[in-house]
Design an enzyme around this catalytic site. Structure first.
Site, mmCIF file in Angstrom:
data_model
loop_
_atom_site.group_PDB
_atom_site.id
_atom_site.type_symbol
_atom_site.label_atom_id
_atom_site.label_comp_id
_atom_site.label_asym_id
_atom_site.label_seq_id
_atom_site.Cartn_x
_atom_site.Cartn_y
_atom_site.Cartn_z
ATOM 1 N N CYS A 46 0.952 -1.231 0.339
ATOM 2 C CA CYS A 46 0.041 -0.209 0.463
ATOM 3 C C CYS A 46 1.214 1.673 0.431
ATOM 4 C CB CYS A 46 -1.246 0.105 0.471
ATOM 5 S SG CYS A 46 -2.048 -1.359 1.082
HETATM 6 C C1 BEZ Z 1 0.386 -4.249 1.826
HETATM 7 O O1 BEZ Z 1 0.245 -3.556 1.548
HETATM 8 O O2 BEZ Z 1 1.878 -4.595 1.791
HETATM 9 C C2 BEZ Z 1 -0.732 -5.773 1.641
HETATM 10 C C3 BEZ Z 1 -1.782 -5.366 3.273
HETATM 11 C C4 BEZ Z 1 -2.413 -6.503 3.592
HETATM 12 C C5 BEZ Z 1 -2.002 -7.817 3.205
HETATM 13 C C6 BEZ Z 1 -0.698 -7.953 2.532
HETATM 14 C C7 BEZ Z 1 0.325 -6.935 1.890
#
Ligand code: BEZ
Length: 213
Positions: A46
Site C-alpha cells: 500500500c
Molecule cells: C501490503 O500493503 O503490503 C499488504 C497489505 C495487506 C496484506 C498483504 C500486503
C-alpha cells in the site's frame, strides 16, 4: 449492499478523510474520478501504491481525474502514514484518503470480500466518468500492487469512447490506431474520422487515434 455494475451511477456518500469531510458527488464535481481501496495503513504494498499515485498527479490532472483512496483506518493513522509514504517514496501525497472506520463506504462499494479477509478492504478500483457513472471496476488481492500505468491507459480508452466514439483494441497504447464504434455506419466514417480509416472487415474498422495532432 446492492451490487454495483458498469453504467450505474456511483453511489454517493459522505465520509471523513485526510482532507476533511467529503461528499463524494460534490467532491467529484465535473471531474472523472478514481476511488480505490487498500487493505491497511503502514503496510508495504500500500505504501508503494499511494506513493505511485502521488507521483502521477500531473497525469491524472491532464485527464481531469480526481483520485481518492480508502481504508478502514482512521484519519490520525492515515496522516501518520502519509509521512512515511512521503519519506520512503520521495513524494507528497496530495489526494484525500477516506477514513472508513465504520465501513460504510466499504460496504456500499463491496470492498470487503470476507473469504479473502473478514475485516480489511481488498484492492478495489472504481473509475467514474464525469457523468458520475461507473465505467470500470477491477479487484486485486492484497498481495498484488496495482499497475497505475494500466489505469491511466484505461482512462485514456474510456475518454476516447466518451468524447470520440471509438473503442480501443487489445493491448492498445496511446498513439496507436483505434477501432470505430460498431454503432457508426461505414459510410459515415469519412466525415467523422477525417484522418482516414481502414475497413478490415465490415465490423472491424480502424482509424488513427482522433485526439492527436
Ligand atoms: C501490503 O500493503 O503490503 C499488504 C497489505 C495487506 C496484506 C498483504 C500486503
Amino acid at each position: 449492499m446492492a451490487t454495483i455494475r458498469l453504467g450505474d451511477v456511483a453511489p454517493d456518500f459522505t465520509a471523513d478523510s485526510t482532507e476533511g469531510t467529503i461528499n463524494f458527488h460534490d467532491w467529484l464535481g465535473e471531474s472523472w474520478g478514481i476511488l480505490f481501496s487498500h487493505p491497511a495503513d503502514y503496510t508495504p504494498v500500500c505504501t508503494t501504491e499511494l506513493g505511485t499515485v502521488a507521483k502521477y498527479t500531473e497525469e491524472f490532472a491532464k485527464r481531469n481525474v480526481k483520485v481518492v483512496a480508502l481504508s478502514v483506518d482512521g484519519v490520525a493513522s492515515h496522516n501518520g502514514w502519509i509521512g512515511d509514504i512521503n519519506e520512503t517514496q520521495n513524494t507528497t501525497v496530495n489526494f484525500p484518503i477516506i477514513a472508513d472506520e465504520d465501513r460504510k463506504v466499504s460496504e456500499l462499494y463491496d470492498m470487503i470480500h470476507p473469504n479473502a479477509d473478514s475485516k480489511l478492504t481488498v484492492r478495489s478500483v472504481f473509475v467514474i466518468g464525469n457523468d458520475k457513472k461507473v465505467k470500470l471496476i477491477i479487484t486485486y488481492p492484497a498481495s498484488t500492487g496495482r499497475n497505475f500505468d494500466e489505469l491511466l491507459r484505461v482512462v485514456d480508452s474510456l475518454q476516447l469512447t466518451a468524447y470520440h466514439k471509438v473503442a480501443t483494441p487489445a493491448n492498445w497504447k496511446h498513439g496507436e490506431d483505434v477501432v470505430v464504434s460498431p454503432a457508426i455506419a461505414t459510410e459515415d466514417i469519412p466525415s467523422l474520422f477525417p484522418k482516414g480509416h481502414k475497413v478490415v472487415k465490415p465490423y472491424l474498422r480502424t482509424t488513427p487515434q482522433p485526439n492527436l495532432d
